[in-house]
Design an enzyme around this catalytic site. Structure first.
Site, PDB file in Angstrom:
ATOM      1  N   ARG A  11      50.425  45.463  -3.147  1.00 46.72           N
ATOM      2  CA  ARG A  11      50.537  44.088  -2.656  1.00 46.72           C
ATOM      3  C   ARG A  11      51.814  43.913  -1.840  1.00 46.72           C
ATOM      4  NH1 ARG A  11      53.274  39.812  -3.500  1.00 46.72           N
ATOM      5  NH2 ARG A  11      54.333  40.602  -5.326  1.00 46.72           N
ATOM      6  N   ALA A  25      54.045  39.974  16.736  1.00 45.82           N
ATOM      7  CA  ALA A  25      53.290  38.983  17.511  1.00 45.82           C
ATOM      8  C   ALA A  25      54.226  37.936  18.110  1.00 45.82           C
ATOM      9  CB  ALA A  25      52.236  38.308  16.631  1.00 45.82           C
ATOM     10  N   ARG A  34      61.930  36.021  21.491  1.00 40.39           N
ATOM     11  CA  ARG A  34      62.561  37.207  22.089  1.00 40.39           C
ATOM     12  C   ARG A  34      64.016  36.925  22.440  1.00 40.39           C
ATOM     13  NH1 ARG A  34      57.632  37.640  24.685  1.00 40.39           N
ATOM     14  NH2 ARG A  34      58.392  36.668  26.585  1.00 40.39           N
ATOM     15  N   GLU A  36      66.009  34.737  21.125  1.00 42.61           N
ATOM     16  CA  GLU A  36      66.793  34.567  19.907  1.00 42.61           C
ATOM     17  C   GLU A  36      67.042  35.902  19.202  1.00 42.61           C
ATOM     18  OE1 GLU A  36      64.204  31.630  18.364  1.00 42.61           O
ATOM     19  OE2 GLU A  36      65.096  30.056  19.604  1.00 42.61           O
ATOM     20  N   GLU A  71      62.145  29.263  14.268  1.00 45.56           N
ATOM     21  CA  GLU A  71      61.332  29.566  15.461  1.00 45.56           C
ATOM     22  C   GLU A  71      59.982  30.159  15.057  1.00 45.56           C
ATOM     23  OE1 GLU A  71      60.219  29.144  18.998  1.00 45.56           O
ATOM     24  OE2 GLU A  71      62.398  28.945  18.852  1.00 45.56           O
ATOM     25  N   ASP A  97      55.994  18.429  18.246  1.00 47.54           N
ATOM     26  CA  ASP A  97      57.307  17.834  18.504  1.00 47.54           C
ATOM     27  C   ASP A  97      58.251  18.035  17.329  1.00 47.54           C
ATOM     28  OD1 ASP A  97      56.349  17.014  20.953  1.00 47.54           O
ATOM     29  OD2 ASP A  97      56.132  14.901  20.393  1.00 47.54           O
ATOM     30  N   SER A 100      59.454  21.598  17.304  1.00 51.87           N
ATOM     31  CA  SER A 100      60.468  21.755  18.342  1.00 51.87           C
ATOM     32  C   SER A 100      61.790  21.127  17.909  1.00 51.87           C
ATOM     33  CB  SER A 100      59.977  21.113  19.637  1.00 51.87           C
ATOM     34  OG  SER A 100      60.932  21.227  20.654  1.00 51.87           O
ATOM     35  N   TRP A 114      79.307  28.306  14.431  1.00 53.13           N
ATOM     36  CA  TRP A 114      80.111  29.289  15.177  1.00 53.13           C
ATOM     37  C   TRP A 114      81.410  28.645  15.683  1.00 53.13           C
ATOM     38  CZ3 TRP A 114      79.593  34.518  16.742  1.00 53.13           C
ATOM     39  CH2 TRP A 114      78.549  35.192  16.117  1.00 53.13           C
TER      40      TRP A 114
END
Length: 119
Positions: A11, A25, A34, A36, A71, A97, A100, A114
């Site tokens: 499993r 994917a 990509r 990120e 993401e 929305d 996002s 940061w």
């Protein structure tokens, strides 16, 4: 509920395979993901260099991993909404929305973290 027959180590291996398929994917089909990933690859050595201690390094790197997680979830929501239908629907638009918005908040979180750690 029918059992899949996958238990124990089998499993775990199957779950890992599905997870890797999802990451592949996302990298293949989602430009933001990509970008990120490349930010993460740049951020890791920077965090190791600029972080004063383990906690700071973990926070810097973790904030980018959190962005990747959000993401992935946003991309999953968008894929499901798009799969259901192409016609415009208020709830579908709202779901996209909100996904996002979650990404935007994760980006703001990473930037603020940061800036606080580095300055």
């Amino acid at each position: 509920m029918a059992a899949s027959g996958n238990t124990g180590l089998k499993r775990i291996i199957k779950a890992g395979q599905y997870s890797w398929q999802g990451i592949r994917a996302a990298y293949q089909h989602e430009e933001a993901f990509r970008q990120e990933v490349w930010i993460l690859l740049i951020a890791i050595p920077l965090a190791l260099w600029f972080g004063a201690d383990g906690l700071e390094r973990a926070l810097l790197i973790g904030s980018i991993f959190l962005l990747l997680i959000v993401e992935l979830l946003n991309s999953a929501v968008e894929a499901v909404v798009d799969r259901i239908g192409v016609e415009r629907h208020e709830l579908a638009g709202r779901a996209k929305d909100m996904g996002s918005a979650a990404v935007t908040i994760a980006i703001i979180n990473a930037i603020v973290l940061w800036l606080v750690v580095l300055f």
